[in-house]
Design a protein around this motif. Structure first.
Motif, PDB file in Angstrom:
ATOM      1  N   ARG A 151       0.920  -1.108  -0.039  1.00  0.00           N
ATOM      2  CA  ARG A 151       0.065   0.000  -0.072  1.00  0.00           C
ATOM      3  C   ARG A 151       0.689   1.343   0.059  1.00  0.00           C
ATOM      4  O   ARG A 151       2.007   1.211   0.617  1.00  0.00           O
TER       5      ARG A 151
ATOM      6  N   LEU B 289      -2.264  -0.627  -8.508  1.00  0.00           N
ATOM      7  CA  LEU B 289      -3.284  -1.094  -8.009  1.00  0.00           C
ATOM      8  C   LEU B 289      -4.555  -0.522  -8.768  1.00  0.00           C
ATOM      9  O   LEU B 289      -4.625   0.425  -9.214  1.00  0.00           O
TER      10      LEU B 289
ATOM     11  N   ILE C 242      -9.246   0.155  -3.380  1.00  0.00           N
ATOM     12  CA  ILE C 242      -8.623  -1.054  -4.046  1.00  0.00           C
ATOM     13  C   ILE C 242      -9.710  -2.157  -4.072  1.00  0.00           C
ATOM     14  O   ILE C 242     -10.171  -2.284  -3.229  1.00  0.00           O
TER      15      ILE C 242
ATOM     16  N   VAL D  60      -2.662  -6.405  -6.665  1.00  0.00           N
ATOM     17  CA  VAL D  60      -1.949  -5.987  -7.723  1.00  0.00           C
ATOM     18  C   VAL D  60      -2.145  -6.565  -9.257  1.00  0.00           C
ATOM     19  O   VAL D  60      -2.379  -7.773  -9.350  1.00  0.00           O
TER      20      VAL D  60
END
Length: 133
Positions: free
Chosen positions: A4, A64, A80, A84
């Motif tokens: 993050r 992201l 999010i 990834v």
């Protein structure tokens, strides 16, 4: 768990046809509050919108996928949606399917340049077909 961004870190955002930078104000779980000094560009609106956030973590670029949510004139929130993930660059969805197909080689002017060959499709999309001899 994917890396993050850190508080006060600079991040890059890609929303629709707009690319712009923001600064992280606060990270909580899957949601990041961002300072956008020049405001969210008009090309990125209306919000909410699918977005990608990229930033550097341990000298590696992290991207992201998520949703850019509205805020006020100088802030926004990024949620999010998955870990990834690379951005999909294909214009059309590909369907995996195996079908027999006859292929005739052609010259530049469109006349036949050799005998037909039987091949198999690997996948098909609105933009083309991948063949396996």
């Amino acid at each position: 768990m994917a890396p993050r961004p850190a508080d006060f870190q600079s991040v890059n955002l890609h929303v629709r046809n707009a690319r712009f930078s923001a600064r992280v104000v606060h990270v909580r779980g899957t949601e990041t509050t961002l300072a956008v000094p020049r405001g969210v560009p008009a090309a990125a609106r209306p919000l909410p919108a699918e977005a990608e956030m990229s930033f550097e973590h341990d000298r590696q670029i992290v991207m992201l996928s998520g949703t850019l949510l509205g805020g006020d004139d100088v802030s926004a929130r990024f949620r999010i949606d998955d870990a990834v993930a690379p951005r999909e660059l294909r214009r059309f969805v590909r369907l995996n399917c195996t079908l027999p197909i006859l292929v005739t080689p052609l010259t530049d002017d469109g006349s036949e340049a050799g005998p037909q060959e039987t091949m198999q499709t690997v996948d098909i999309s609105a933009g083309g077909v991948l063949l396996d001899r």
